[in-house]
Motif scaffolding. Structure first.
Motif, PDB file in Angstrom:
ATOM      1  N   ASN A  49       2.228  -1.276   4.623  1.00 60.10           N
ATOM      2  CA  ASN A  49       1.718   0.088   4.462  1.00 60.10           C
ATOM      3  C   ASN A  49       2.753   1.077   4.987  1.00 60.10           C
ATOM      4  N   ILE A  50       2.688   2.302   4.457  1.00 57.05           N
ATOM      5  CA  ILE A  50       3.513   3.396   4.989  1.00 57.05           C
ATOM      6  C   ILE A  50       2.565   4.436   5.571  1.00 57.05           C
ATOM      7  N   HIS A  51       2.916   4.923   6.753  1.00 66.04           N
ATOM      8  CA  HIS A  51       2.074   5.933   7.401  1.00 66.04           C
ATOM      9  C   HIS A  51       2.957   7.123   7.792  1.00 66.04           C
ATOM     10  N   LEU A  98       0.863  -1.182   0.000  1.00 64.67           N
ATOM     11  CA  LEU A  98       0.000   0.000   0.000  1.00 64.67           C
ATOM     12  C   LEU A  98       0.897   1.227   0.000  1.00 64.67           C
ATOM     13  N   ALA A  99       0.714   2.074  -1.000  1.00 69.24           N
ATOM     14  CA  ALA A  99       1.576   3.254  -1.138  1.00 69.24           C
ATOM     15  C   ALA A  99       0.665   4.456  -1.346  1.00 69.24           C
ATOM     16  N   GLY A 100       0.172   4.996  -0.234  1.00 68.03           N
ATOM     17  CA  GLY A 100      -0.787   6.087  -0.344  1.00 68.03           C
ATOM     18  C   GLY A 100      -2.136   5.590  -0.814  1.00 68.03           C
ATOM     19  N   ILE A 140       8.779  14.881   5.948  1.00 67.51           N
ATOM     20  CA  ILE A 140       8.636  13.436   6.209  1.00 67.51           C
ATOM     21  C   ILE A 140       8.760  12.622   4.907  1.00 67.51           C
ATOM     22  N   LEU A 141       8.275  13.167   3.791  1.00 69.64           N
ATOM     23  CA  LEU A 141       8.166  12.362   2.558  1.00 69.64           C
ATOM     24  C   LEU A 141       9.473  11.684   2.112  1.00 69.64           C
ATOM     25  N   PRO A 142      10.606  12.406   2.083  1.00 75.77           N
ATOM     26  CA  PRO A 142      11.838  11.713   1.673  1.00 75.77           C
ATOM     27  C   PRO A 142      12.212  10.573   2.623  1.00 75.77           C
ATOM     28  N   GLU A 143      11.866  10.729   3.904  1.00 75.61           N
ATOM     29  CA  GLU A 143      12.119   9.649   4.875  1.00 75.61           C
ATOM     30  C   GLU A 143      11.214   8.461   4.586  1.00 75.61           C
ATOM     31  N   GLU A 144       9.983   8.741   4.141  1.00 74.47           N
ATOM     32  CA  GLU A 144       9.073   7.648   3.765  1.00 74.47           C
ATOM     33  C   GLU A 144       9.704   6.807   2.667  1.00 74.47           C
ATOM     34  N   HIS A 145      10.227   7.503   1.650  1.00 74.63           N
ATOM     35  CA  HIS A 145      10.789   6.775   0.507  1.00 74.63           C
ATOM     36  C   HIS A 145      11.938   5.872   0.948  1.00 74.63           C
TER      37      HIS A 145
HETATM   38  C1  GRF Z   1       2.213   9.502   1.897  1.00 73.26           C
HETATM   39  O1  GRF Z   1       2.478  10.552   2.798  1.00 73.26           O
HETATM   40  C2  GRF Z   1       1.805   8.263   2.630  1.00 73.26           C
HETATM   41  O2  GRF Z   1       2.465   8.072   3.837  1.00 73.26           O
HETATM   42  C3  GRF Z   1       0.351   8.549   2.895  1.00 73.26           C
HETATM   43  O3  GRF Z   1      -0.117   9.149   1.706  1.00 73.26           O
HETATM   44  C4  GRF Z   1       0.976   9.804   1.062  1.00 73.26           C
HETATM   45  C5  GRF Z   1       1.084   9.228  -0.311  1.00 73.26           C
HETATM   46  O4  GRF Z   1       2.048   9.863  -1.089  1.00 73.26           O
HETATM   47  N1  GRF Z   1      -0.342   7.371   3.317  1.00 73.26           N
HETATM   48  P1  GRF Z   1       2.497   9.252  -2.482  1.00 73.26           P
HETATM   49  O5  GRF Z   1       1.219   8.948  -3.270  1.00 73.26           O
HETATM   50  O6  GRF Z   1       3.285   8.005  -2.211  1.00 73.26           O
HETATM   51  O7  GRF Z   1       3.311  10.316  -3.127  1.00 73.26           O
END
Ligand code: GRF
Length: 205
Positions: free
Chosen positions: A111-113, A90-92, A174-179
């Motif tokens: 999932n990423i949160h 799950l990616a967004g 936060i976003l670059p850390e998510e990646h």
């Molecule tokens: C990310 O911040 C993710 O954690 C959240 O929704 C956003 C999705 O961003 N659940 P992307 O579509 O991956 O750019």
């Protein structure tokens, strides 16, 4: 011994930057996985353009086309079945998956949160963190269970939160850390290094 590449279905509702980071890491050989299908519940999701560029099949399954959530989720299961995915990423993807769906892929949905769970589950996690005045937040990669962002935690990363932050400025930090975090966590999953015992994720050597 390297195991076979995992066949992955990516579910995304929006721009797909996490999906793209993961896809690129697979192309670079950093994750032992292959995106076999992309599924979205939004017909104008940017992730559809990305899938086209990658030459990966993509399917739109709209919630409103089905009378019930069960039928909607069955349609998604039917769409991915021919690709025989080993796991779902799950990616967004902005909907809660139901128990029937989750049971079929037990401990195989990640999932990423955008917060440090168990703090700030659900929508607008970054806004919730700013409002609460916390001084650190971050992101969490976790297995999906039937709760809202409650599944076993695989990996987290921390970023500072400043008094002047808004939901948007914190989200951008936060976003670059998510990646980065999603790439590392998915690489471990694809190498069969993650073991769940009593809701705790252990990483094998
Ligand atoms: C990310 O911040 C993710 O954690 C959240 O929704 C956003 C999705 O961003 N659940 P992307 O579509 O991956 O750019």
């Amino acid at each position: 011994m390297t195991s076979l590449a995992k066949k992955l279905a990516i579910f995304a509702s929006g721009r797909g930057s996490n999906a793209a980071a993961l896809y690129e890491a697979m192309q670079a050989g950093e994750i032992n996985g292959e995106v076999v299908v992309v599924v979205t519940d939004q017909q104008d999701a940017k992730v559809l353009d990305r899938a086209k560029e990658w030459g990966v099949p993509a399917h739109v399954v709209m919630r409103k086309a089905y009378a019930s959530k069960d039928e909607f989720e069955q349609a998604m299961l039917d769409v991915i079945a021919p690709y025989e995915p080993d796991a779902i990423v799950l990616a967004g993807y902005m909907r809660l998956l139901g128990p029937t769906f989750i049971a079929l892929y037990e401990n195989k949905i990640l999932n990423i949160h955008p917060a440090l769970l168990p703090s700030f589950p659900g929508l607008h996690a970054q806004g919730q963190a700013v409002k609460a005045g916390v001084k650190v937040s971050g992101c969490t990669v976790h297995f999906v269970d039937t709760g809202m962002d409650t599944g076993p935690i695989i990996m987290q990363a921390v970023v500072p939160v400043y008094a002047e932050d808004t939901e948007d400025t914190l989200a951008a930090r936060i976003l670059p850390e998510e990646h980065k975090t999603y790439k590392k966590a998915l690489a471990l999953f694809c190498d069969d290094k993650l073991v769940i015992k009593d809701h705790i994720v252990h990483i094998k050597d």
